[in-house]
Scaffold this motif. Structure first.
Motif, short mmCIF file in Angstrom:
data_model
loop_
_atom_site.label_atom_id
_atom_site.label_comp_id
_atom_site.label_asym_id
_atom_site.label_seq_id
_atom_site.Cartn_x
_atom_site.Cartn_y
_atom_site.Cartn_z
N THR A 9 0.81 -1.31 0.22
CA THR A 9 0.07 -0.12 0.10
C THR A 9 0.83 1.09 0.13
N THR A 10 0.58 2.08 -0.79
CA THR A 10 1.25 3.40 -0.91
C THR A 10 0.61 4.54 -0.88
N LEU A 11 0.73 5.56 -0.15
CA LEU A 11 -0.19 6.79 -0.21
C LEU A 11 0.09 7.79 -1.48
N ASN A 12 -1.08 8.01 -1.86
CA ASN A 12 -1.37 8.90 -2.97
C ASN A 12 -0.54 10.22 -2.88
N VAL A 13 0.33 10.67 -3.98
CA VAL A 13 1.20 11.82 -3.85
C VAL A 13 0.33 12.91 -3.12
N ASN A 523 0.65 8.71 12.78
CA ASN A 523 -0.49 8.80 12.93
C ASN A 523 -1.08 9.40 11.84
N LEU A 524 -0.67 10.39 11.17
CA LEU A 524 -1.21 11.02 9.83
C LEU A 524 -1.30 9.99 8.84
N ILE A 525 -0.13 9.16 8.70
CA ILE A 525 0.11 8.15 7.55
C ILE A 525 -1.21 7.33 7.83
N LYS A 526 -1.42 6.73 9.23
CA LYS A 526 -2.51 5.78 9.38
C LYS A 526 -4.00 6.50 9.05
N GLN A 527 -4.09 7.78 9.47
CA GLN A 527 -5.41 8.18 8.92
C GLN A 527 -5.59 8.47 7.57
N TYR A 528 -4.56 9.11 6.88
CA TYR A 528 -4.80 9.25 5.31
C TYR A 528 -4.78 7.86 4.66
N ALA A 529 -4.09 6.79 5.05
CA ALA A 529 -4.15 5.61 4.64
C ALA A 529 -5.64 4.87 4.69
N ALA A 530 -6.18 5.13 5.92
CA ALA A 530 -7.45 4.73 5.81
C ALA A 530 -8.55 5.41 4.92
N LEU A 531 -8.40 6.75 5.06
CA LEU A 531 -9.07 7.66 3.93
C LEU A 531 -8.81 6.95 2.57
N GLN A 532 -7.56 6.85 2.25
CA GLN A 532 -7.43 6.36 0.68
C GLN A 532 -8.05 5.12 0.43
N ALA A 533 -8.06 4.26 1.45
CA ALA A 533 -8.66 2.90 1.39
C ALA A 533 -10.11 3.01 0.98
N LEU A 535 -11.67 5.77 -0.24
CA LEU A 535 -11.73 6.09 -1.49
C LEU A 535 -11.81 5.32 -2.65
N VAL A 536 -10.66 4.32 -2.37
CA VAL A 536 -10.47 3.36 -3.30
C VAL A 536 -11.61 2.24 -3.32
N SER A 537 -12.13 1.95 -2.25
CA SER A 537 -13.25 1.13 -2.14
C SER A 537 -14.56 1.67 -2.90
N LEU A 538 -14.80 3.01 -2.55
CA LEU A 538 -15.80 4.03 -3.28
C LEU A 538 -15.70 3.84 -4.77
N GLN A 539 -14.46 4.01 -5.31
CA GLN A 539 -14.10 4.11 -6.76
C GLN A 539 -14.62 2.65 -7.43
N ASN A 540 -14.15 1.59 -6.75
CA ASN A 540 -14.59 0.18 -7.13
C ASN A 540 -15.96 0.08 -7.14
N GLN A 541 -16.63 0.66 -6.16
CA GLN A 541 -18.30 0.68 -6.35
C GLN A 541 -18.70 1.40 -7.81
N VAL A 542 -17.93 2.44 -8.00
CA VAL A 542 -18.50 3.27 -9.17
C VAL A 542 -18.26 2.49 -10.38
N GLN A 543 -16.88 1.82 -10.61
CA GLN A 543 -16.64 1.23 -11.55
C GLN A 543 -17.41 -0.01 -11.87
N LEU A 544 -17.94 -0.90 -10.67
CA LEU A 544 -18.94 -1.75 -10.74
C LEU A 544 -20.26 -1.43 -11.44
N ALA A 545 -20.82 -0.11 -10.83
CA ALA A 545 -21.80 0.41 -11.39
C ALA A 545 -21.86 0.62 -12.82
#
Length: 558
Positions: A9-13, A523-533, A535-545
């Protein structure tokens, strides 16, 4: 480099830049602390340099104070050798400070020579000689003593050589007894008058120096024991010791080269050492020391063909000093002919007519000590001056002033002024000299201390006591001035300790900030990693729809 969240897992720029932005304020605090540390370290280094310079100056000043243990101004002696024949080589000499000035005419008639003898001609150098037996160096295998009880020496007997010591060589030995500060003392000397090391009477190691005399038996550890009697008065007692020597085993398979090696490797008796060499196919034995007291002693039970004829006969050096005949076993290192003077006879001294040795006072040590002070003084003062200076430069028609790091430090400015004043002014003392300029110490227009060595040397030879009194008075004040700054209780040590404490505090604060930054970043990495995860999940749902043809407006959130 992206911040790693996990192995896959890598944080977005965008998120990484956001984290960096939030941490930048805290990192600026660390940077300020690091800059503060650099400033303190520079200040500390400056004070350490000043401390080193002033310590060196203080030591140089104390070397000019006659009552100080490090005093280096004592009048020395110089030895001048003038051959009777120009260009001839007769001797060299050095004189210690305790040598008595005077002139000595020295004429050398004989130089000391080392005894040497040669074996018969052998079959070869490297082939086995077919000879075997015992070759004794320095003796015959049996030790003996010739002695009549007298004075403080009531008995001398043969004894074992102590482990780790060498047997004394054959010859005459003397027990010297003297009275020193109301106590009788003794030492053992060889035929040349040199003290030899023996076991201490108290059993604690060995010594060649004087020992307190008490009655009793003393095993010297060198091949014999002596019995002392402290009821006898001071005086010398002689006896003759014949050494056992050292056995060298020769085998039939040994070559001439092997035999030479064995002889040279043996731990031989002291004073009768023999060295072996090969010339042609003959073994040459040569005494390691010159003089008749070091003639060859050996026993050839091997049959190497020694006839006893001398290749070179042993000989003592013989020369006259102001007409008095002197004989010594050596040509060099002669310290007991003229007190305080070491003589070294030249190899060709016999062929020359002689020389005049002049011992006269020397001011070299005093000049060197003052030179050292001048060097240390200029180093310390020039360093202070450069750090206190305010310089100016012109840039774009404007004058820019640059202040040195010590430009506002009154204590160093005061020290510099006081030192210059003390060394340039007159000072009261018990002598007739009142100013350092009278002995060749003056300032140039930059207040750099200069020394006229010729003037100093002349006045040191003419009026050494007056020079000493002047320097005592001046350098005592210099020493006390510097004492405020130097030493464990000086102001420089206190300042440096303060800097050390500041650095320790700053380092502790930097460590705390770095830990805090690391925790916050995690802590910030952990928070943003959770947010990124999410968003990725939401994007996957959009692509499926989209695949199902349902469409969505969810793309706008990513």
């Amino acid at each position: 480099m992206p911040t790693s969240i996990s192995s896959n897992t890598t944080l977005n720029v965008v998120f990484r830049e956001a984290i960096e932005s939030m941490l930048s304020v805290d990192r600026a605090s660390v940077t300020r602390l690091e800059e503060q540390r650099d400033t303190v370290e520079l200040r500390r280094a400056l004070y350490r340099d000043i401390q080193s310079n002033l310590n060196a100056l203080k030591s140089a000043a104390r070397a000019l104070i006659s009552t100080h243990s490090s005093y280096a101004m004592g009048q020395g002696r110089t030895a001048v050798v003038t051959p009777f024949t120009s260009g001839a080589s007769v001797l060299t000499a050095t004189a210690g400070s305790d040598a008595i000035p005077g002139e000595y005419e020295i004429v050398v008639s004989k130089l000391a020579k080392a005894h040497s003898q040669v074996s018969g001609v052998q079959a070869s150098v490297d082939g086995a000689l077919g000879k075997s037996g015992e070759f004794w160096l320095g003796g015959t295998g049996t030790a003996s003593v010739s002695f009549s009880p007298a004075g403080a020496l009531s008995a001398v007997e043969v004894a074992d050589v102590a482990e780790g010591q060498r047997e004394l060589g054959s010859g005459e030995y003397k027990l010297e007894v003297r009275l020193k500060d109301g106590k009788k003392q003794f030492r053992l000397v060889d035929a040349d008058g040199n003290a030899v090391a023996i076991n201490r009477l108290n059993g604690k190691g060995t010594t060649s120096t004087w020992q307190d005399l008490t009655s009793g038996e003393l095993d010297t550890g060198r091949g014999f024991k002596i019995t002392l009697d402290d009821s006898a008065g001071p005086g010398d007692v002689s006896f003759t010791y014949e050494a056992r020597g050292v056995k060298v085993e020769i085998n039939a398979g040994d070559s001439l080269r092997d035999i030479a090696r064995k002889i040279n490797a043996a731990e031989q008796t002291e004073g009768r050492e023999i060295s072996a060499s090969i010339v042609g196919k003959q073994l040459v034995l040569t005494a390691a020391k010159t003089g008749v007291n070091h003639s060859l002693i050996y026993t050839d039970n091997v049959g190497l063909g020694f006839t006893g004829a001398d290749l070179v006969s042993p000989q003592d050096a013989e020369f006259t000093v102001n007409g008095l005949v002197i004989r010594r076993a050596s040509n060099t290192g002669l310290t007991d002919v003229i007190p305080g003077v070491t003589l070294n006879l030249s190899p060709d001294a016999e062929t020359n007519s002689g020389a005049r040795l002049t011992i006269k006072p020397s001011a070299d040590a005093g000049v060197k000590a003052v030179e050292d002070f001048v060097s240390k003084y200029n180093t310390a003062l020039n360093h202070l001056t450069s750090k206190m200076a305010i310089t100016s430069t012109v840039k774009d028609d404007k004058t820019v002033y640059n202040r040195g790091p010590l430009s506002g430090d009154y204590s160093f400015r005061s020290l510099r002024f006081d030192l210059i004043h003390r060394l340039s002014g007159s000072i009261s003392n018990a002598g007739t000299l009142k100013n350092l300029s009278q002995i060749g110490l003056t300032y140039d227009d930059q207040f750099t201390l200069k020394l006229d060595k010729t003037k100093l040397q002349e006045i040191l030879l003419e009026r050494p006591d007056d020079v000493a009194k002047l320097l005592d008075a001046v350098m005592d004040q210099v020493d006390r001035m510097l004492g405020r700054f130097t030493g464990d209780s000086g102001s420089l040590a206190a300042e440096i300790d303060s800097f050390d404490e500041q650095l320790e505090t700053i380092d502790s604060r930097i460590e705390t900030w770095n830990k805090r930054l690391a925790d916050r970043e995690a802590n910030l990495i952990k928070q943003y990693a959770a947010l990124q995860a999410s968003l990725v999940s939401l994007q996957n749902q959009v692509q499926l729809a989209g695949l199902l043809g349902l469409g969505s407006t969810l793309d706008m959130y990513y």
